[in-house]
Design a protein around this motif. Structure first.
Motif, PDB file in Angstrom:
ATOM      1  N   THR A   1       0.894  -1.172   0.000  1.00 22.49           N
ATOM      2  CA  THR A   1       0.000   0.000   0.000  1.00 22.49           C
ATOM      3  C   THR A   1       0.928   1.215   0.000  1.00 22.49           C
ATOM      4  OG1 THR A   1      -0.136  -0.060   2.428  1.00 22.49           O
ATOM      5  CG2 THR A   1      -1.930  -1.099   1.224  1.00 22.49           C
ATOM      6  N   PRO A   2       1.716   1.357  -1.111  1.00 22.38           N
ATOM      7  CA  PRO A   2       2.846   2.297  -1.085  1.00 22.38           C
ATOM      8  C   PRO A   2       2.475   3.758  -1.305  1.00 22.38           C
ATOM      9  CG  PRO A   2       2.818   1.118  -3.167  1.00 22.38           C
ATOM     10  CD  PRO A   2       1.672   0.587  -2.368  1.00 22.38           C
ATOM     11  N   PHE A   3       1.339   4.035  -1.957  1.00 17.53           N
ATOM     12  CA  PHE A   3       1.050   5.418  -2.330  1.00 17.53           C
ATOM     13  C   PHE A   3       0.268   6.168  -1.264  1.00 17.53           C
ATOM     14  CE2 PHE A   3       1.191   3.680  -6.823  1.00 17.53           C
ATOM     15  CZ  PHE A   3       2.476   4.138  -7.024  1.00 17.53           C
TER      16      PHE A   3
ATOM     17  N   PHE B   1      -5.596  -7.142 -13.969  1.00 18.59           N
ATOM     18  CA  PHE B   1      -6.147  -7.595 -12.692  1.00 18.59           C
ATOM     19  C   PHE B   1      -5.147  -8.537 -12.045  1.00 18.59           C
ATOM     20  CE2 PHE B   1      -8.292 -10.379  -9.787  1.00 18.59           C
ATOM     21  CZ  PHE B   1      -9.242  -9.582  -9.173  1.00 18.59           C
ATOM     22  N   PHE B   2      -4.785  -8.218 -10.810  1.00  9.07           N
ATOM     23  CA  PHE B   2      -3.924  -9.115 -10.050  1.00  9.07           C
ATOM     24  C   PHE B   2      -4.522  -9.287  -8.663  1.00  9.07           C
ATOM     25  CE2 PHE B   2      -0.737  -9.923  -6.836  1.00  9.07           C
ATOM     26  CZ  PHE B   2       0.009 -10.961  -7.380  1.00  9.07           C
TER      27      PHE B   2
ATOM     28  N   VAL C   1      -1.613   1.923 -14.546  1.00  6.77           N
ATOM     29  CA  VAL C   1      -2.137   1.537 -15.867  1.00  6.77           C
ATOM     30  C   VAL C   1      -3.652   1.321 -15.818  1.00  6.77           C
ATOM     31  CG1 VAL C   1       0.050   0.527 -16.644  1.00  6.77           C
ATOM     32  CG2 VAL C   1      -1.619  -0.928 -15.470  1.00  6.77           C
ATOM     33  N   GLY C   2      -4.261   1.738 -14.734  1.00  8.70           N
ATOM     34  CA  GLY C   2      -5.715   1.629 -14.633  1.00  8.70           C
ATOM     35  C   GLY C   2      -6.212   0.222 -14.336  1.00  8.70           C
ATOM     36  N   GLY C   3      -5.328  -0.612 -13.799  1.00  9.54           N
ATOM     37  CA  GLY C   3      -5.725  -1.982 -13.464  1.00  9.54           C
ATOM     38  C   GLY C   3      -6.052  -2.135 -11.991  1.00  9.54           C
ATOM     39  N   SER C   4      -6.394  -3.344 -11.614  1.00 12.99           N
ATOM     40  CA  SER C   4      -6.740  -3.615 -10.225  1.00 12.99           C
ATOM     41  C   SER C   4      -5.637  -4.409  -9.545  1.00 12.99           C
ATOM     42  CB  SER C   4      -8.020  -4.451 -10.135  1.00 12.99           C
ATOM     43  OG  SER C   4      -9.036  -3.865 -10.891  1.00 12.99           O
ATOM     44  N   PHE C   5      -5.285  -3.986  -8.355  1.00 18.61           N
ATOM     45  CA  PHE C   5      -4.401  -4.781  -7.503  1.00 18.61           C
ATOM     46  C   PHE C   5      -5.173  -5.110  -6.243  1.00 18.61           C
ATOM     47  CE2 PHE C   5      -1.869  -4.973  -3.679  1.00 18.61           C
ATOM     48  CZ  PHE C   5      -0.979  -5.988  -3.986  1.00 18.61           C
ATOM     49  N   LEU C   6      -5.269  -6.385  -5.938  1.00 17.91           N
ATOM     50  CA  LEU C   6      -5.988  -6.786  -4.735  1.00 17.91           C
ATOM     51  C   LEU C   6      -5.128  -7.722  -3.909  1.00 17.91           C
ATOM     52  CD1 LEU C   6      -9.612  -7.636  -5.901  1.00 17.91           C
ATOM     53  CD2 LEU C   6      -8.893  -5.717  -4.494  1.00 17.91           C
TER      54      LEU C   6
ATOM     55  N   ALA D   1       3.806  -9.006  -6.332  1.00 15.86           N
ATOM     56  CA  ALA D   1       2.662  -8.266  -5.788  1.00 15.86           C
ATOM     57  C   ALA D   1       3.058  -6.834  -5.449  1.00 15.86           C
ATOM     58  CB  ALA D   1       2.115  -8.979  -4.558  1.00 15.86           C
ATOM     59  N   GLU D   2       4.223  -6.693  -4.832  1.00 13.03           N
ATOM     60  CA  GLU D   2       4.644  -5.341  -4.440  1.00 13.03           C
ATOM     61  C   GLU D   2       4.797  -4.436  -5.655  1.00 13.03           C
ATOM     62  OE1 GLU D   2       6.928  -6.507  -0.273  1.00 13.03           O
ATOM     63  OE2 GLU D   2       8.100  -5.701  -1.932  1.00 13.03           O
ATOM     64  N   THR D   3       5.402  -4.971  -6.723  1.00 10.73           N
ATOM     65  CA  THR D   3       5.566  -4.181  -7.948  1.00 10.73           C
ATOM     66  C   THR D   3       4.197  -3.799  -8.509  1.00 10.73           C
ATOM     67  OG1 THR D   3       7.597  -5.395  -8.425  1.00 10.73           O
ATOM     68  CG2 THR D   3       6.624  -4.171 -10.249  1.00 10.73           C
ATOM     69  N   LEU D   4       3.282  -4.765  -8.496  1.00  9.73           N
ATOM     70  CA  LEU D   4       1.961  -4.497  -9.084  1.00  9.73           C
ATOM     71  C   LEU D   4       1.131  -3.550  -8.230  1.00  9.73           C
ATOM     72  CD1 LEU D   4       1.394  -8.085 -10.366  1.00  9.73           C
ATOM     73  CD2 LEU D   4       1.525  -6.050 -11.811  1.00  9.73           C
ATOM     74  N   SER D   5       1.402  -3.515  -6.927  1.00 11.20           N
ATOM     75  CA  SER D   5       0.649  -2.574  -6.085  1.00 11.20           C
ATOM     76  C   SER D   5       0.963  -1.136  -6.494  1.00 11.20           C
ATOM     77  CB  SER D   5       0.961  -2.797  -4.602  1.00 11.20           C
ATOM     78  OG  SER D   5       2.246  -2.302  -4.269  1.00 11.20           O
ATOM     79  N   ARG D   6       2.136  -0.936  -7.101  1.00 13.88           N
ATOM     80  CA  ARG D   6       2.470   0.388  -7.637  1.00 13.88           C
ATOM     81  C   ARG D   6       2.027   0.524  -9.094  1.00 13.88           C
ATOM     82  NH1 ARG D   6       7.215  -1.043  -5.005  1.00 13.88           N
ATOM     83  NH2 ARG D   6       8.194  -1.653  -6.959  1.00 13.88           N
ATOM     84  N   ARG D   7       2.266  -0.540  -9.890  1.00 17.72           N
ATOM     85  CA  ARG D   7       2.076  -0.436 -11.338  1.00 17.72           C
ATOM     86  C   ARG D   7       0.622  -0.528 -11.781  1.00 17.72           C
ATOM     87  NH1 ARG D   7       3.546   1.141 -14.943  1.00 17.72           N
ATOM     88  NH2 ARG D   7       4.417  -0.319 -16.444  1.00 17.72           N
ATOM     89  N   MET D   8      -0.152  -1.374 -11.134  1.00 16.93           N
ATOM     90  CA  MET D   8      -1.542  -1.542 -11.577  1.00 16.93           C
ATOM     91  C   MET D   8      -2.333  -0.226 -11.523  1.00 16.93           C
ATOM     92  SD  MET D   8      -2.536  -4.264 -13.030  1.00 16.93           S
ATOM     93  CE  MET D   8      -2.281  -6.009 -13.267  1.00 16.93           C
TER      94      MET D   8
END
Lengths: 300, 387
Positions: A154-156, B25-26, B48-53, B38-45
């Motif tokens: 939850t970095p941001f 979606f991840f 790019v308008g995707g979902s990170f859950l 997961a950590e990378t996607l929590s920033r990247r998703m």
């Protein structure tokens, strides 16, 4: 009335060897050491993957003197049930079965097996030590991570959701004993464990264990941070015994005194709250105030 | 202007590859050594308008992925051994219900909690047979950071093309390794998009996939009538039908043949210095890196050794193994498990060459020196002192 334990009346026997793999300043070590003193030697521990399985390592072979079963993540309470029933079948009811799981292993992946055991009324004590995140895998958010906390994923904006109140969930199961505790108040924890093991069914104790690397504070401040959580009312020490709610220890004193420190004082000790919005901080204070208004209006 | 090389970790490359492939979606759950995905996607998703859950466990993660895929998003999850075990029932559901999705398993030592921070190749058979019942599977094994990227893209393409879950079998070494990589130009990648059936919603019940024409499933909530079930179903109507052996047999055979029929097209293998090889090393994933070093070492000494590196582990690359079996006298199979693929190689080679296995399950990489010794034994008559 139970007599209150003091440092002088604690058992001398140690069940945690000096020298374990916990991080410097980890408050779980305090809760664990005092907790095992309360449980005594006739105890079997059930521990899922968590910081505690790390802590249990080292010394010549292990840091814990009690028999320990390290099960899979989702299975703590279910494994405890199996051990318990087998002991019963062998006429060894005197042996205490005690689960120690982290917040992820309790509130998230472990809640199904815990809820099942509580509903069945299996006779064991379940301790959740809550460091408010998946610290062992590098600080990811969990169900009990508070709103506004920065974690690795939850970095941001920090976590957007509120923390899950597992003690309330367990209270809703109608079990005989639910309590909250803090590593900063080990004697309060000690007394609660002593009481819990005299009762039947699943007993649940939720222990707040401040985590220096995960929460972002200096290693010498774990006890201080835990104290501030209680002094600000962010964490309340209480027990619900057969449905009767009662504040204990420092929280009971706070209620008597009638003043609490502002929650901000607790939040600002930790870098994980560094980008918390004023609205979130105000909301945190408002939630604490709302909870405490129910205490003062009730019998206390 | 060509892209310049960047320093990247294998797990990060998986996350970037997924985004490049169109995954939006991840859902996942923290577990070493896959957590960086997961950590990378929590920033990247969010970018790019995707979902990170982050879900409450791995069962929930794969279930959310199946739900998201059925609703029309390219979806995936990442985990390691214990989480992969928990996901098996839903992977079977995805096989049965033919749900395109990607599962990344960053292998660590097992069974159970095992060696959380050390690499292993112990999940290769679980990838093939982990879920119950007759089914087919596609599993890809990257052996570099670059391949973590390209094979994740390939996994999404295969998932869409064959309407199936695809497994990417990375490991703790590949996942945590950092290498300089030059990623492909964004436009240069082939990306398989999810289509909708080429018919009117009312005609949907009259069309049916066959092995050479696998139709896309329309998303849940579209104009088409969609029914998704884990029960045996009639392939024409998608409705559960468990009382008719002909329907059950037809579905069972179809689910297997859907992949097996195309296995030569799906299976990718790197053959290195195999032209005149008398001895082949069959190695995949991180171990293939050590194996390649040994081939170079042997070739520098005029010893005819080659490498067969399956990039697709499942379906098993029988064509390449056949070629190898006809050519060499010995196949050396080093792997970070005890004989899992070696048995498979032995079955495929079927006595045409000797199969030498070498396994390691202590969480440490098989070193070039260890493979060298096996090669020396096969060329005992070679005068090693001269080289």
């Amino acid at each position: 009335m139970t007599t209150r334990t003091t440092i002088l009346s604690l058992p001398k026997e140690e069940y945690v060897h000096p020298g374990n793999r916990a991080c410097t300043g980890c408050s779980l070590g305090i809760a664990y050491r005092i907790g095992l003193k309360a449980l005594g030697p006739d105890t079997i521990l059930i521990v899922p993957p968590s910081c505690l399985t790390v802590l249990q390592g080292l010394f010549p072979v292990a840091s814990t003197k009690l028999p320990s079963l390290n099960v899979t993540f989702a299975s703590t309470a279910a494994a405890a049930t199996g051990v318990l029933e087998a002991l019963k079948a062998q006429g060894r009811e005197h042996t205490k079965v005690v689960a120690w799981a982290g917040d992820g292993g309790t509130a998230d992946i472990g809640i199904q097996s815990l809820s099942g055991a509580a509903e069945r009324g299996d006779d064991f004590l379940f301790m959740c030590y809550d460091n408010e995140g998946y610290m062992n895998t590098g600080v990811q958010r969990s169900g009990t991570t508070p709103q506004g906390a920065i974690t690795a994923n939850t970095p941001f904006k920090g976590k957007m959701q509120q923390r899950k109140d597992v003690a309330a969930i367990m209270t809703a199961h109608g079990i005989d004993y639910v309590a909250t505790a803090s590593a900063s108040y080990p004697l309060d924890l000690y007394d609660k464990i002593k009481k819990a093991i005299t009762l039947k069914g699943v007993k649940y104790i939720h222990i707040h264990t401040p985590c220096p690397p995960g929460w972002g504070f200096d290693t010498r401040y774990a006890v201080k941070v835990g104290e501030l959580a209680v002094e600000t009312g962010y964490l309340d020490l209480y027990e619900v015994e057969k449905g009767e709610f009662r504040l204990t220890g420092a929280s009971a004193k706070t209620l008597e005194k009638g003043t609490r420190k502002p929650v901000r004082e607790y939040l600002q000790t930790q870098s994980r709250f560094r980008i918390m919005s004023p609205e979130q901080a105000a909301d945190a204070q408002a939630r604490v105030d709302a909870t405490w208004s129910t205490y003062s209006s009730g019998e206390g | 202007m060509p892209a310049s090389p960047i320093l990247m970790q294998g797990n990060e490359a998986v996350a970037e590859g997924a985004i490049a492939a169109g995954a939006r979606f991840f859902a996942g759950y923290p577990i070493t050594p896959s957590t960086e995905i997961a950590e990378t996607l929590s920033r990247r998703m969010p970018e790019v308008g995707g979902s990170f859950l982050q879900m409450e466990d791995e069962i929930a993660s794969i279930a959310a992925v199946c739900g998201a895929s059925l609703a029309g998003q390219k979806a995936f999850t990442a985990t390691s051994g214990p989480g992969f075990s928990l996901m098996q029932e839903m992977i079977g559901f995805a096989e049965m219900a033919q749900i395109p999705c990607v599962i990344v398993d960053v292998m660590r030592g097992g069974p159970s909690t095992g060696l959380p921070t050390e690499p292993s190749q112990g999940d290769v058979m679980q990838a093939r047979w982990g879920t119950h019942g007759e089914h087919s599977v596609i599993a890809l094994v990257p052996s570099s950071v670059y391949e973590c990227y390209t094979l994740t893209v390939a996994a999404f393409n295969l998932a869409e093309q064959y309407r199936t879950p695809v497994i990417v079998l990375s490991d703790a070494l590949i996942g945590h390794m950092r290498e300089a990589v030059t990623l492909p130009e964004p436009g240069s990648l082939r990306i398989a998009e999810r289509g909708i059936p080429d018919c009117e919603p009312g005609e949907y019940d009259t069309v049916m996939s066959d092995l050479d024409n696998i139709l896309p499933r329309p998303p849940l909530g579209s104009a088409f009538r969609v029914h998704v079930t884990g029960l045996v179903y009639n392939r024409r109507t998608d409705a559960p039908e468990t009382g008719d052996p002909e329907v059950a047999g037809d579905l069972g055979r179809y689910l297997r043949e859907k992949i097996y029929h195309h296995r030569d097209a799906i299976a990718r293998v790197e053959e290195y210095e195999m032209k005149d090889a008398e001895v082949a090393i069959f190695a995949y994933g991180s171990v293939a890196r050590s194996a390649k070093a040994v081939v170079k070492w042997a070739r520098a000494r005029d010893v005819p050794v080659g490498l067969v590196r399956p990039i697709t582990l499942w379906p098993f690359p029988t064509l390449a193994v056949d070629r190898m079996a006809e050519q060499v006298r010995t196949v050396i199979v080093p792997e970070m498990n005890l004989k899992q693929m070696s048995w498979e190689v032995q079955a495929a080679v079927s006595g045409r060459a000797k199969v030498v296995d070498f396994g390691r399950v202590d969480g440490k990489l098989i070193t070039p020196t260890q493979i060298e010794e096996l090669v020396r034994a096969e060329f005992y008559y070679h005068d090693w002192s001269k080289s």
